[in-house]
Design an enzyme around this catalytic site. Structure first.
Site, short mmCIF file in Angstrom:
data_model
loop_
_atom_site.label_atom_id
_atom_site.label_comp_id
_atom_site.label_asym_id
_atom_site.label_seq_id
_atom_site.Cartn_x
_atom_site.Cartn_y
_atom_site.Cartn_z
NE ARG A 106 73.50 0.97 -99.82
CZ ARG A 106 73.94 2.13 -99.37
NH1 ARG A 106 72.48 2.71 -99.01
NH2 ARG A 106 74.21 2.45 -100.66
CG HIS A 159 77.20 11.24 -98.09
ND1 HIS A 159 77.60 11.16 -99.11
CD2 HIS A 159 77.94 12.30 -98.02
CE1 HIS A 159 77.51 12.27 -99.95
NE2 HIS A 159 77.02 12.74 -99.14
CD GLU A 278 76.88 9.82 -118.38
OE1 GLU A 278 76.19 9.98 -119.08
OE2 GLU A 278 75.09 10.37 -117.34
#
EC number: 2.3.1.-
Length: 311
Positions: A106, A159, A278
């Site tokens: 990552r 986080h 959405e």
């Protein structure tokens, strides 16, 4: 995990009940009005022009447009594991080599990614409004540091960060942008399901560089089952208390406690605008909702308003 994270905002929301939870007719009327969300950009821009303290809450959706893997939903696997199987204290205790391969992958991916128009719009808005005595604070769930790369200054990373480490022995937290983070991880971390674990000895994994420590380092991120930093949450609570406009950008509004931040603001009558691909479970609590890619919808929303004085 949810219970431990929920405690942060529970005490706040107990006296600021969500829409529909109180019997008061006055409250009920307010909640109905707030449920009539708008996608009128001109109306949002009028509210934006008057705001003095803006909070912007961002999630994975804003980084997805930069090509950042989310490891969520269908296909969200690294090798044969999903993030929630690797991003836990238990997984690290069982197999620190595998977990470090995952985070090394990552980190290396992020070194090739760049802020997109949404990140840039936020950073430019903060810089411009600061000259007018107005503030923009970004509260992000993302650990990729793309907001920082874009130039955002007032940033709360609830986080943690992929590019910080924490020693499991002495607790020291340090920024770390090495590539690779340690020699043993060079060329490791391939996400292909057929790739075998590297099985790197613990002594060859990232080690603390504090004098006389040499403890095993772990990523300085909040894993599943862990609570958020109480100092950061105190800062978050302060910003939510004083903001007069809140934007929710690219977040599903299902990860707690962040999912409670914007509804908490909306419950005290502050306009909230959601920018997302959405609708989410929280959409009906907000005054505005703008569907579409954040990199398309956000820049015109945060552009200089005609009433702003250029300094």
């Amino acid at each position: 995990m949810l219970m431990s994270l929920f405690q942060f905002t529970a005490r706040r929301l107990a006296s600021q009940a969500y829409c529909g939870l109180k019997a008061s007719s006055k409250k009920h009327k307010f909640c109905v009005e707030m449920a009539r969300r708008s996608s009128n950009m001109a109306d949002f821009r009028e509210v934006f022009a008057k705001a003095k303290h803006i909070v912007i809450i961002t999630g994975a959706g804003v980084s997805a447009e930069s090509g950042v893997p989310t490891f969520r939903g269908a296909g969200g696997f690294w090798r044969k594991w999903q993030a929630q199987e690797l991003a836990t204290p238990e997984a690290f205790a069982r197999n620190p080599s595998r977990v470090w391969e995952f985070y090394h992958y990552r980190r290396e991916v992020m070194l090739s990614k760049h802020p997109n128009p949404a990140h840039i719009a936020i950073a430019e808005c903060e810089k411009r409004l600061s000259k007018q005595g107005r503030s923009v604070v970004v509260i992000t769930q993302n650990i990729d540091e793309l907001h920082r790369k874009a130039g955002t200054k007032h940033l709360l990373e609830i986080h943690g960060s992929l590019f910080k480490t924490r020693c499991t022995n002495c607790g020291n937290v340090a920024a770390n942008y090495k590539s690779p983070i340690c020699p043993a991880l060079a060329g490791k971390g391939a996400p292909d399901p057929e790739t075998e674990d590297a099985v790197i000895p613990v002594e060859e994994l990232p080690q603390c560089e504090e004098d006389g420590c040499n403890g095993l380092l772990r990523p300085h991120v909040v894993w599943f089952g862990e609570t958020l930093d109480p100092d950061i949450l105190t800062e978050v609570e302060k910003e939510l208390d004083i903001c007069d406009l809140c934007l929710v950008v690219g977040t599903s509004s299902v990860v707690y406690p962040a999912a409670m931040f914007a509804p908490q603001v909306s419950a005290r009558g502050v306009p909230v605008a959601e920018f997302n691909m959405e609708a989410t479970p929280a959409t009906d609590r907000f005054r505005f909702h703008f569907s579409g890619p954040c990199g398309t919808t956000l820049p015109p929303a945060l552009a200089r308003h005609e009433t702003e004085i250029i300094i």
